[in-house]
Write a protein that holds these residues in place. Sequence first.
Motif, short mmCIF file in Angstrom:
data_model
loop_
_atom_site.label_atom_id
_atom_site.label_comp_id
_atom_site.label_asym_id
_atom_site.label_seq_id
_atom_site.Cartn_x
_atom_site.Cartn_y
_atom_site.Cartn_z
N MET A 1 -38.07 34.66 111.73
CA MET A 1 -39.13 35.16 110.89
C MET A 1 -38.99 36.67 110.66
N GLU A 2 -37.74 37.08 110.58
CA GLU A 2 -37.47 38.49 110.30
C GLU A 2 -37.84 38.82 108.86
N GLU A 3 -38.14 40.07 108.60
CA GLU A 3 -38.49 40.52 107.26
C GLU A 3 -37.40 40.12 106.26
N GLY A 4 -37.80 39.49 105.17
CA GLY A 4 -36.86 39.08 104.15
C GLY A 4 -36.21 37.73 104.40
N GLY A 5 -36.41 37.16 105.58
CA GLY A 5 -35.83 35.87 105.92
C GLY A 5 -36.77 34.73 105.59
N SER A 6 -36.25 33.52 105.62
CA SER A 6 -37.09 32.34 105.41
C SER A 6 -36.50 31.17 106.17
N VAL A 7 -37.33 30.23 106.50
CA VAL A 7 -36.88 29.00 107.16
C VAL A 7 -36.23 28.12 106.11
N SER A 21 -44.59 22.06 120.22
CA SER A 21 -44.70 21.06 119.15
C SER A 21 -43.42 20.26 118.98
N GLY A 22 -42.32 20.80 119.48
CA GLY A 22 -41.02 20.15 119.31
C GLY A 22 -40.25 20.65 118.10
N TRP A 23 -40.87 21.46 117.26
CA TRP A 23 -40.19 21.97 116.07
C TRP A 23 -39.22 23.08 116.43
N ARG A 24 -38.03 23.03 115.81
CA ARG A 24 -37.01 24.06 115.95
C ARG A 24 -36.67 24.52 114.54
N LEU A 25 -36.90 25.79 114.26
CA LEU A 25 -36.77 26.33 112.90
C LEU A 25 -35.65 27.36 112.84
N PHE A 26 -34.92 27.34 111.73
CA PHE A 26 -33.77 28.23 111.56
C PHE A 26 -33.71 28.76 110.14
N GLU A 27 -33.12 29.92 110.00
CA GLU A 27 -32.86 30.48 108.68
C GLU A 27 -31.72 29.70 108.02
N GLY A 28 -30.82 29.21 108.82
CA GLY A 28 -29.75 28.37 108.31
C GLY A 28 -28.37 28.96 108.41
N THR A 29 -28.27 30.23 108.78
CA THR A 29 -26.95 30.86 108.89
C THR A 29 -26.58 31.17 110.34
N ILE A 41 -34.22 33.78 120.35
CA ILE A 41 -35.13 32.65 120.20
C ILE A 41 -36.54 33.13 120.52
N SER A 42 -37.51 32.71 119.72
CA SER A 42 -38.89 33.10 120.00
C SER A 42 -39.84 31.94 119.71
N ILE A 43 -40.97 31.98 120.38
CA ILE A 43 -42.03 31.01 120.14
C ILE A 43 -42.96 31.64 119.12
N VAL A 44 -43.28 30.89 118.08
CA VAL A 44 -44.09 31.42 116.99
C VAL A 44 -45.29 30.50 116.77
N ASN A 45 -46.43 31.08 116.56
CA ASN A 45 -47.64 30.34 116.26
C ASN A 45 -47.50 29.68 114.89
N TYR A 47 -49.66 28.88 112.73
CA TYR A 47 -50.47 29.50 111.69
C TYR A 47 -49.80 30.75 111.13
N ALA A 48 -49.08 31.48 111.98
CA ALA A 48 -48.33 32.64 111.50
C ALA A 48 -47.22 32.19 110.56
N LEU A 49 -46.60 31.07 110.87
CA LEU A 49 -45.56 30.52 110.00
C LEU A 49 -46.14 30.13 108.63
N LEU A 50 -47.26 29.44 108.66
CA LEU A 50 -47.89 28.99 107.42
C LEU A 50 -48.42 30.15 106.58
N ASP A 51 -48.86 31.21 107.24
CA ASP A 51 -49.29 32.41 106.49
C ASP A 51 -48.12 33.00 105.73
N LYS A 52 -46.96 33.00 106.34
CA LYS A 52 -45.77 33.57 105.71
C LYS A 52 -45.20 32.63 104.66
N ASP A 53 -45.24 31.33 104.92
CA ASP A 53 -44.64 30.35 104.02
C ASP A 53 -45.47 29.06 104.02
N PRO A 54 -46.46 28.95 103.14
CA PRO A 54 -47.32 27.76 103.09
C PRO A 54 -46.57 26.45 102.82
#
Length: 86
Positions: A1-7, A21-29, A41-45, A47-54
Amino acid sequence: MEEGGSVRWLYREKPDREEDSGWRLFEGTENDEYNSHASNISIVNVYALLDKDPSLITPLRGEFGTAFEREDINRPWTQINDWDGL
């Protein structure tokens, strides 16, 4: 979830602990070396993910064993049906 990045790639496995939750998210590279360092690796809330990318609401409804990908943040999610990474 770095600036300018996306899942662009995510999958759901059985959780490691109760609050997972079991979810593992990656930028893809990321490569295996990058992913092998705990500091990358970090644990992210969720709701923070959805705020950034609904649009993440679509794949985050997936069951254990599901995987999703997209080309970039402006493209729709595609469920990967032949993925056997679990």
